[in-house]
Write a protein that holds these residues in place. Structure first.
Motif, mmCIF file in Angstrom:
data_model
loop_
_atom_site.group_PDB
_atom_site.id
_atom_site.type_symbol
_atom_site.label_atom_id
_atom_site.label_comp_id
_atom_site.label_asym_id
_atom_site.label_seq_id
_atom_site.Cartn_x
_atom_site.Cartn_y
_atom_site.Cartn_z
ATOM 1 N N SER A 138 -15.780 -39.966 53.424
ATOM 2 C CA SER A 138 -16.765 -40.952 53.016
ATOM 3 C C SER A 138 -16.161 -42.300 52.716
ATOM 4 N N PHE A 139 -14.817 -42.348 52.584
ATOM 5 C CA PHE A 139 -14.160 -43.618 52.251
ATOM 6 C C PHE A 139 -14.319 -44.619 53.385
ATOM 7 N N LEU A 140 -14.156 -44.155 54.615
ATOM 8 C CA LEU A 140 -14.219 -45.050 55.755
ATOM 9 C C LEU A 140 -15.312 -44.656 56.740
ATOM 10 N N SER A 141 -16.178 -43.731 56.367
ATOM 11 C CA SER A 141 -17.214 -43.296 57.291
ATOM 12 C C SER A 141 -18.311 -44.328 57.384
ATOM 13 N N SER A 142 -19.031 -44.271 58.494
ATOM 14 C CA SER A 142 -20.101 -45.231 58.712
ATOM 15 C C SER A 142 -21.328 -44.921 57.875
ATOM 16 N N SER A 143 -21.440 -43.677 57.336
ATOM 17 C CA SER A 143 -22.610 -43.335 56.542
ATOM 18 C C SER A 143 -22.603 -43.985 55.175
ATOM 19 N N SER A 144 -21.406 -44.277 54.620
ATOM 20 C CA SER A 144 -21.321 -44.903 53.316
ATOM 21 C C SER A 144 -21.357 -46.412 53.466
ATOM 22 N N VAL A 145 -21.750 -47.069 52.368
ATOM 23 C CA VAL A 145 -21.788 -48.530 52.375
ATOM 24 C C VAL A 145 -20.377 -49.036 52.173
ATOM 25 N N SER A 146 -19.721 -49.405 53.247
ATOM 26 C CA SER A 146 -18.320 -49.794 53.183
ATOM 27 C C SER A 146 -18.104 -51.050 53.992
ATOM 28 N N PHE A 147 -16.996 -51.737 53.678
ATOM 29 C CA PHE A 147 -16.645 -52.919 54.432
ATOM 30 C C PHE A 147 -16.029 -52.561 55.770
ATOM 31 N N ASP A 191 -14.849 -58.141 41.425
ATOM 32 C CA ASP A 191 -15.169 -59.216 42.363
ATOM 33 C C ASP A 191 -13.905 -59.609 43.114
ATOM 34 N N ILE A 192 -13.649 -58.925 44.224
ATOM 35 C CA ILE A 192 -12.463 -59.200 45.036
ATOM 36 C C ILE A 192 -12.882 -59.424 46.479
ATOM 37 N N LYS A 193 -12.010 -60.067 47.214
ATOM 38 C CA LYS A 193 -12.317 -60.391 48.601
ATOM 39 C C LYS A 193 -12.008 -59.209 49.508
ATOM 40 N N ALA A 194 -12.767 -59.137 50.611
ATOM 41 C CA ALA A 194 -12.564 -58.083 51.594
ATOM 42 C C ALA A 194 -12.723 -58.668 52.976
ATOM 43 N N ALA A 195 -12.073 -58.060 53.937
ATOM 44 C CA ALA A 195 -12.174 -58.521 55.312
ATOM 45 C C ALA A 195 -13.554 -58.219 55.860
ATOM 46 N N ALA A 232 -9.290 -52.269 50.883
ATOM 47 C CA ALA A 232 -9.319 -50.838 50.545
ATOM 48 C C ALA A 232 -9.898 -50.610 49.159
ATOM 49 N N LEU A 233 -9.537 -51.439 48.188
ATOM 50 C CA LEU A 233 -10.082 -51.299 46.836
ATOM 51 C C LEU A 233 -11.575 -51.586 46.816
ATOM 52 N N ALA A 234 -12.004 -52.622 47.535
ATOM 53 C CA ALA A 234 -13.423 -52.955 47.573
ATOM 54 C C ALA A 234 -14.223 -51.861 48.253
ATOM 55 N N SER A 235 -13.669 -51.266 49.309
ATOM 56 C CA SER A 235 -14.367 -50.189 49.997
ATOM 57 C C SER A 235 -14.518 -48.965 49.110
ATOM 58 N N ALA A 236 -13.469 -48.641 48.336
ATOM 59 C CA ALA A 236 -13.552 -47.504 47.416
ATOM 60 C C ALA A 236 -14.579 -47.762 46.324
ATOM 61 N N ALA A 237 -14.673 -49.005 45.867
ATOM 62 C CA ALA A 237 -15.642 -49.329 44.820
ATOM 63 C C ALA A 237 -17.069 -49.226 45.340
ATOM 64 N N VAL A 238 -17.303 -49.706 46.554
ATOM 65 C CA VAL A 238 -18.652 -49.636 47.129
ATOM 66 C C VAL A 238 -19.055 -48.189 47.394
ATOM 67 N N ALA A 239 -18.096 -47.334 47.732
ATOM 68 C CA ALA A 239 -18.381 -45.934 48.009
ATOM 69 C C ALA A 239 -18.543 -45.099 46.744
ATOM 70 N N ASN A 240 -18.611 -45.744 45.560
ATOM 71 C CA ASN A 240 -18.805 -45.051 44.279
ATOM 72 C C ASN A 240 -17.677 -44.068 43.988
#
Length: 319
Positions: A20-29, A79-83, A172-180
């Motif tokens: 779920s960290f990088l899957s398309s089903s989760s809200v990720s960057f 509040d961090i930047k992500a690609a 990576a940190l922002a993606s983990a945060a968005v994925a709860n």
């Protein structure tokens, strides 16, 4: 290094997107696997374009704050930047490959037939033996002989721009945060003031909703000695500080929890202010710039030496 030591589902998801960290089903960057095919191969292996480093966007995510007993006491913003999604997977993948390859020692070495001791005398005659022709007992075709095309010491280091590496960590940190998969824990150094106790630390992890058998990452600006001793025996827990924060441990963990001071550090380091201080450069490392300056200084010294030599030659000719 054995394959099992690096075959974490989160790391394998860079190519398979199985978690779920990088899957398309989760809200990720990070983009979906279908969009990864559109990336040019040069964006991963070659030098990144300037648009990758400049096309950044800040994403604020609210993380819950819980106390040592596991009760929610508030919220804090990360509040961090992500690609952008179009380049996030390539940036993270390139940074991960760079970290893993730069960790190689490159000390593997074998001996060729010219380096193996002995073998100077021809073992037996050329003819009338019925055997194959042998000129040395150290031939690679015999046991104890040299090795053909064996490994030699080499430097596996590859370069990555400082901006790109920082962007990969913040993505990576922002993606983990968005994925709860992240939360914040209030400072609990006082709970271990009397001494280190791993049993109490494991109980605290369970109260926070973490399974001690699953990989987790704890990030703090400063680690109390008793807290460090209490958590170091938990094999699935990585306790990191700003000095040891790295992309591999971020991707390898299923859950991430921070201290309030660590969130402030991430916001200042990987937020808008942290990236603005590098707006003036072109993404190159300081090492290359220093090398160019040293080369220019060397050329200036050489020119001065040439001028001095010409002046001395003219003085000799006049005299």
């Amino acid at each position: 290094m054995p394959v099992s030591s690096v075959a974490s589902p989160l790391l394998l998801s860079l190519s398979a997107s199985s978690s779920s960290f990088l899957s398309s089903s989760s809200v990720s960057f990070l983009p979906s696997p279908s969009s990864s095919s559109s990336f040019p191969h040069a964006s991963v292996r070659g030098r990144p374009s300037a648009s990758i480093l400049r096309a950044l966007r800040a994403e604020a995510t609210t993380l819950p704050v819980i106390n040592f007993t596991g009760e929610k006491v508030g919220e804090v913003a990360l509040d961090i930047k992500a690609a952008p999604p179009s380049t996030a997977r390539a940036v993270v993948h390139r940074a991960l490959i760079t970290d893993r390859q730069n960790a190689r020692r490159g000390t593997a070495s074998t001996l060729t037939r010219g380096e193996v001791r002995g073998g100077g005398r021809k073992p037996y005659g050329q003819k009338k033996t019925g055997k194959a022709r042998r000129g040395s007992v150290r031939t690679p075709l015999r046991p104890g002989g040299g090795v053909i095309f064996g490994p030699k010491p080499r430097d596996w280091t590859i370069k990555i721009n400082r901006k790109e590496k920082r962007l990969a960590i913040s993505t990576a940190l922002a993606s983990a945060a968005v994925a709860n998969d992240s939360f914040v824990v209030q400072e609990f150094d006082e709970e271990f003031a009397t001494g280190p106790r791993t049993r109490d630390f494991v109980a605290a992890l369970q109260r926070w909703g973490l399974d001690p058998r699953e990989k987790a990452m704890f990030f703090s600006t400063e680690l109390d000695n008793n807290v460090r001793l209490s958590g170091r025996n938990i094999g699935t827990l990585k306790m990191l500080t700003p000095r040891t924060l790295n992309l591999y441990d971020i991707l390898d963990a299923r859950k991430h929890f921070f201290t309030p001071a660590a969130i402030d550090y991430l916001n200042s380091r990987y937020g808008t202010t942290g990236f603005d201080e590098y707006e003036g450069d072109d993404g190159e490392d300081d090492g290359e710039e220093e090398g160019v300056e040293e080369q220019e200084e060397g050329e200036e010294i050489t020119e001065e030496a040439d001028q001095d030599a010409i002046g001395e030659a003219e003085a000799d000719s006049i005299s």
